[in-house]
Every structure is written in C-alpha cells, then in structure tokens.
Design a protein around this motif. Structure first.
Motif, PDB file in Angstrom:
ATOM      1  N   THR A  30       0.863  -1.180   0.000  1.00  0.00           N
ATOM      2  CA  THR A  30       0.000   0.000   0.000  1.00  0.00           C
ATOM      3  C   THR A  30       0.896   1.225   0.000  1.00  0.00           C
ATOM      4  O   THR A  30       1.776   1.341   0.845  1.00  0.00           O
ATOM      5  CB  THR A  30      -0.893   0.032   1.260  1.00  0.00           C
ATOM      6  N   THR A  32       0.861   5.484   0.049  1.00  0.00           N
ATOM      7  CA  THR A  32       0.082   6.694   0.288  1.00  0.00           C
ATOM      8  C   THR A  32       0.802   7.842  -0.399  1.00  0.00           C
ATOM      9  O   THR A  32       2.021   7.961  -0.279  1.00  0.00           O
ATOM     10  CB  THR A  32      -0.032   6.974   1.801  1.00  0.00           C
ATOM     11  N   SER A  38      -1.318  13.089  -6.647  1.00  0.00           N
ATOM     12  CA  SER A  38      -2.001  11.838  -7.003  1.00  0.00           C
ATOM     13  C   SER A  38      -2.221  11.645  -8.500  1.00  0.00           C
ATOM     14  O   SER A  38      -2.094  10.526  -9.002  1.00  0.00           O
ATOM     15  CB  SER A  38      -3.319  11.700  -6.244  1.00  0.00           C
ATOM     16  N   ALA A  78     -10.186   9.452   3.081  1.00  0.00           N
ATOM     17  CA  ALA A  78      -9.236   8.989   2.059  1.00  0.00           C
ATOM     18  C   ALA A  78      -9.989   8.291   0.942  1.00  0.00           C
ATOM     19  O   ALA A  78     -11.062   7.718   1.155  1.00  0.00           O
ATOM     20  CB  ALA A  78      -8.211   8.043   2.674  1.00  0.00           C
ATOM     21  N   VAL A  80      -9.263   5.205  -1.545  1.00  0.00           N
ATOM     22  CA  VAL A  80      -8.352   4.064  -1.652  1.00  0.00           C
ATOM     23  C   VAL A  80      -8.664   3.319  -2.941  1.00  0.00           C
ATOM     24  O   VAL A  80      -9.797   2.897  -3.159  1.00  0.00           O
ATOM     25  CB  VAL A  80      -8.484   3.123  -0.429  1.00  0.00           C
ATOM     26  N   LYS A  95      -3.451   4.946  -1.753  1.00  0.00           N
ATOM     27  CA  LYS A  95      -4.254   5.687  -0.775  1.00  0.00           C
ATOM     28  C   LYS A  95      -3.942   7.178  -0.901  1.00  0.00           C
ATOM     29  O   LYS A  95      -2.781   7.576  -0.913  1.00  0.00           O
ATOM     30  CB  LYS A  95      -3.906   5.188   0.631  1.00  0.00           C
ATOM     31  N   VAL A  96      -5.022   7.981  -0.997  1.00  0.00           N
ATOM     32  CA  VAL A  96      -4.886   9.431  -1.108  1.00  0.00           C
ATOM     33  C   VAL A  96      -5.806  10.070  -0.075  1.00  0.00           C
ATOM     34  O   VAL A  96      -7.026   9.885  -0.125  1.00  0.00           O
ATOM     35  CB  VAL A  96      -5.266   9.936  -2.516  1.00  0.00           C
ATOM     36  N   PHE A  97      -5.224  10.801   0.875  1.00  0.00           N
ATOM     37  CA  PHE A  97      -6.013  11.484   1.904  1.00  0.00           C
ATOM     38  C   PHE A  97      -6.431  12.863   1.419  1.00  0.00           C
ATOM     39  O   PHE A  97      -5.653  13.583   0.800  1.00  0.00           O
ATOM     40  CB  PHE A  97      -5.211  11.632   3.202  1.00  0.00           C
TER      41      PHE A  97
END
Length: 197
Positions: A30, A32, A38, A78, A80, A95-97
């Motif tokens: 995973t 981030t 992104s 987030a 995902v 994963k992008v918050f």
C-alpha cells in the motif's frame, strides 16, 4: 528477489519522493501519496514501463475518524484504489487522503482509469468526498433529495428523514424519521450444561 521486492523497488525508483508512505502487509503493498501528487502518480503507475498498472479494480472512500478507536492521527477522509497490472502480474493499493476534513476533496482518477467513474460517484454519495475533475459527480445510491452522507461515522443510524407514498397527495413525501430510538439488549442464556459441557 521476490515479486513483492521487485514491485517495491520499481515503485521507489519511479515515484521516489512522491511516496508519503509504503507499507507491506499480508503480501500486499500500500502506498500513500499526497492529493496534490495523485494525478501525476496515477499516470506514472499506468504508463511507466516498469509498473504498467493498466486496470483500476476498485476505489472506495474511507472515514478514519474512529479508526482503531481513535488511534489514527491525520486527515479524516481517504480515497483508496486497488490497481492491477496484467502485464507484470502484480497488484497495488493506492491511498490518497483529502487534506481538508470539512471539505474533503481529491483529484478524480477518471481521466486515468475510466473505471473509476461509478466508484468515485459512490464515494461522493456515501462519504461526501469531492473528486475534482470528475465530469458527472452526482449521487448514485441515495435518492435525489437525500441529505448527508450515510457512511460517515457521525451520520445517525436512523437518518434524518424518511419517505413514504401518500395516497391522498398521490406522491412520495418526506417527513422526519418516526422511529423511536430504543436500546435492544440481547438475552443471555447461562446454563451450567449448555453445549454439552
């Protein structure tokens, strides 16, 4: 070197400092990345010859507000994504918050993987995450007049309004929820010989 080692090396080589964190758990990786990076990361994941993630398999929203009983520190929401490289035969979780909890927003992945379309609409509908650049971001599972986002941890379990068909008005009407909140306590059976012991 294992296939996971090769994937990690390729990710670190191609993406470098754009990776905020990389975790290996249960035979999966995973990564981030920051919301501002992104789209660039997604293009590299899809197009770079060492990665070749041609397919987006899934995308979902996550509300981390009560994750691990409040142990999570950082942004609340987030997006995902689960990616697949048929060419390289490997998978990746991206994963992008969303940097702002009050107005969660991340770039849309639909320009990179068209399959993200309905998944992003679902995450918008259920969590209120805005996908910047999505051409048709509207509710997909709830009713047109629905207020709120039902998978947020702070959404009431009974909701705010209910709808019913009114025979006199010959239309669907909205009204405040009429369910009385109650506590249901399960009955516990305590017998000495329960279960044949």
């Amino acid at each position: 070197m294992s296939k996971l080692d090769n994937l990690q090396a390729a990710l670190e080589s191609v993406l470098g400092g754009q990776i905020v964190s990389l975790k290996r758990e249960l035979g999966e990786i995973t990564i981030t990345v920051a919301a501002k990076d992104s789209l660039n990361v997604a293009k590299l994941l899809r197009d770079h010859s060492e990665l070749r993630f041609e397919q987006l398999i899934d995308l979902c929203g996550v509300d981390y507000s009560s994750y691990k009983d409040g142990a999570h520190e950082g942004p609340r929401f987030a997006a995902v994504s689960h990616l697949l490289s048929v060419n390289k035969n490997w998978r990746l979780r991206l994963k992008v918050f969303a940097p702002d909890d009050d107005f969660p927003s991340v770039p849309a992945l639909t320009p990179i993987w068209n399959a993200a379309n309905w998944f992003e609409r679902e995450a918008f509908d259920m969590f209120g995450i805005i996908f910047e650049g999505h051409e048709d971001l509207r509710r997909i599972l709830t009713d047109y007049g629905f207020i709120g986002h039902p998978l947020r941890k702070d959404f009431p379990t009974t909701g705010h309004v209910e709808m019913r068909y009114d025979a006199e008005q010959k239309r669907v009407v909205y009204q405040p929820v009429t369910i009385e909140p109650r506590e249901i306590t399960p009955r516990v059976i305590r017998e000495e010989n329960y279960g044949g012991l």
